[in-house]
Design a protein around this motif. Structure first.
Motif, PDB file in Angstrom:
ATOM      1  N   LEU A 104     -61.260 -45.025  39.745  1.00 13.90           N
ATOM      2  CA  LEU A 104     -60.954 -44.645  38.372  1.00 13.90           C
ATOM      3  C   LEU A 104     -59.901 -43.543  38.270  1.00 13.90           C
ATOM      4  O   LEU A 104     -59.488 -43.166  37.170  1.00 13.90           O
ATOM      5  CB  LEU A 104     -62.240 -44.189  37.670  1.00 13.90           C
ATOM      6  N   TRP A 105     -59.476 -43.007  39.419  1.00 17.00           N
ATOM      7  CA  TRP A 105     -58.474 -41.942  39.399  1.00 17.00           C
ATOM      8  C   TRP A 105     -57.096 -42.559  39.157  1.00 17.00           C
ATOM      9  O   TRP A 105     -56.646 -43.415  39.922  1.00 17.00           O
ATOM     10  CB  TRP A 105     -58.507 -41.195  40.729  1.00 17.00           C
ATOM     11  N   THR A 106     -56.453 -42.102  38.091  1.00 18.81           N
ATOM     12  CA  THR A 106     -55.104 -42.580  37.789  1.00 18.81           C
ATOM     13  C   THR A 106     -54.167 -41.397  37.666  1.00 18.81           C
ATOM     14  O   THR A 106     -54.592 -40.258  37.411  1.00 18.81           O
ATOM     15  CB  THR A 106     -55.081 -43.379  36.476  1.00 18.81           C
ATOM     16  N   ILE A 107     -52.885 -41.641  37.797  1.00 19.61           N
ATOM     17  CA  ILE A 107     -51.899 -40.570  37.735  1.00 19.61           C
ATOM     18  C   ILE A 107     -51.756 -40.027  36.315  1.00 19.61           C
ATOM     19  O   ILE A 107     -51.321 -38.899  36.107  1.00 19.61           O
ATOM     20  CB  ILE A 107     -50.534 -41.073  38.266  1.00 19.61           C
ATOM     21  N   GLU A 108     -52.180 -40.844  35.338  1.00 21.63           N
ATOM     22  CA  GLU A 108     -51.995 -40.449  33.946  1.00 21.63           C
ATOM     23  C   GLU A 108     -53.014 -39.420  33.468  1.00 21.63           C
ATOM     24  O   GLU A 108     -52.762 -38.692  32.503  1.00 21.63           O
ATOM     25  CB  GLU A 108     -52.077 -41.676  33.027  1.00 21.63           C
ATOM     26  N   ALA A 109     -54.186 -39.362  34.100  1.00 19.26           N
ATOM     27  CA  ALA A 109     -55.253 -38.506  33.593  1.00 19.26           C
ATOM     28  C   ALA A 109     -55.863 -37.667  34.703  1.00 19.26           C
ATOM     29  O   ALA A 109     -56.040 -38.136  35.832  1.00 19.26           O
ATOM     30  CB  ALA A 109     -56.342 -39.361  32.944  1.00 19.26           C
ATOM     31  N   LYS A 110     -56.158 -36.438  34.375  1.00 21.26           N
ATOM     32  CA  LYS A 110     -56.855 -35.560  35.312  1.00 21.26           C
ATOM     33  C   LYS A 110     -57.965 -34.834  34.559  1.00 21.26           C
ATOM     34  O   LYS A 110     -57.723 -34.255  33.500  1.00 21.26           O
ATOM     35  CB  LYS A 110     -55.901 -34.553  35.945  1.00 21.26           C
TER      36      LYS A 110
END
Length: 309
Positions: free
Chosen positions: A125-131
């Motif tokens: 679920l880790w994406t570059i768009e969200a942290k």
């Protein structure tokens, strides 16, 4: 002259039986000794979180010592022991620092989303768009319930992490450098995190009630490393499910072992299986303290770590 006869209470204490057998005759309760054998028992070696039934004590007329391997001794009827003239010992503060370490670890694991983050990453679920943003430990208001050896050790660690420490207990301790809240509810209201580190007995069962959780609030974190019976577990689960409590990090349960299905759909909780004080080093110190208490008792010397009756 016969060697003293010990009764070892729980299978989890089986690893210390060979150590005890070097100096004592040893029976184990899980092997169901007969009544005649129990009548000769001089001392019981017990895991203090388990109830030591009156009927078992009645079957041991020679009993002169209840030696708890553990730090806790809430399963022992102290009034009965006093009435029968039976001494009670425990492991002192052998695991206090390890339990305090675990308490701080639970706080960090929940507040900094370490367990949740691990699951998030593994699920892809880790994406570059969200942290995900988490909360700093520095400046967090920590309220400690019970300021014995574990509470003090946790407070010292928390202070080093720039947390603001306060506490509550039924008896004031003016020598402590941290302020004492007027009440348990007041402590919960003023805290971001409440750490339960109190000794358990029948007078404080379910002291962490729905009202205390309500006072801790929507963003609050409840951490318990003491005893499961101190927290109203039904109320805790309900508060987590309906969002009235921000989160929980729990090492102790009522009863133990807890049913995993009970927690399957409970959000915002980090769970560990009562491992707070279960380090190799702490268990080694507990064994040394047990041997010291037994040796002193049968030599007629002062007990190293007696429970005051």
């Amino acid at each position: 002259m016969r060697r003293p006869l010990l009764l070892v209470g729980q299978p989890l204490l089986a690893p210390i039986v060979p150590l005890l057998a070097q100096d004592y005759d040893v029976m184990t309760l899980w092997e169901q000794p007969d009544t005649a054998g129990l009548a000769q028992v001089d001392a019981v070696v017990w895991a203090g979180e388990f109830a030591l039934e009156r009927a078992l004590i009645d079957a041991m007329p020679n009993l002169s010592l209840i030696a708890c391997f553990t730090v806790g001794y809430d399963g022992v009827d102290l009034a009965l022991a006093k009435a029968r003239g039976i001494a009670v010992t425990h492991a002192g503060d052998a695991n206090a620092h390890d339990v305090a370490d675990h308490a701080i670890g639970l706080m960090i694991a929940h507040r900094r989303w370490i367990v949740g983050g691990d699951r998030h990453l593994r699920a892809g679920l880790w994406t570059i768009e969200a942290k995900t943003r988490t909360r700093s430990m520095g400046g967090a208001k920590l309220g400690i319930v019970g300021m014995g050896s574990i509470g003090i050790a946790a407070a010292e660690r928390a202070q080093a992490m720039r947390m603001q420490v306060s506490w509550w207990g039924p008896r004031d301790k003016p020598a402590l450098p941290w302020p004492r809240a007027d009440s348990l509810e007041a402590l919960a209201r003023q805290s971001d995190i409440v750490l339960v580190a109190a000794r358990a007995d029948e007078s404080n069962r379910k002291m962490i009630s729905a009202a205390i959780m309500e006072a801790l609030g929507l963003e609050g974190l409840l951490v318990n490393v003491a005893r499961g019976q101190l927290v109203d577990e039904e109320a805790l689960i309900a508060a987590l499910k309906n969002g009235r409590l921000g989160g929980a990090a729990i090492d102790v349960f009522d009863p133990e072992p807890t049913d995993p299905a009970r927690w399957a759909d409970v959000p915002n909780v980090v769970l560990t299986p009562h491992t707070g004080g279960a380090t190799h080093e702490a268990v080694g110190q507990m064994a040394q303290m047990l041997i010291a208490n037994l040796s002193a008792h049968f030599a007629g010397q002062p007990l190293p770590s007696p429970v005051r009756l």
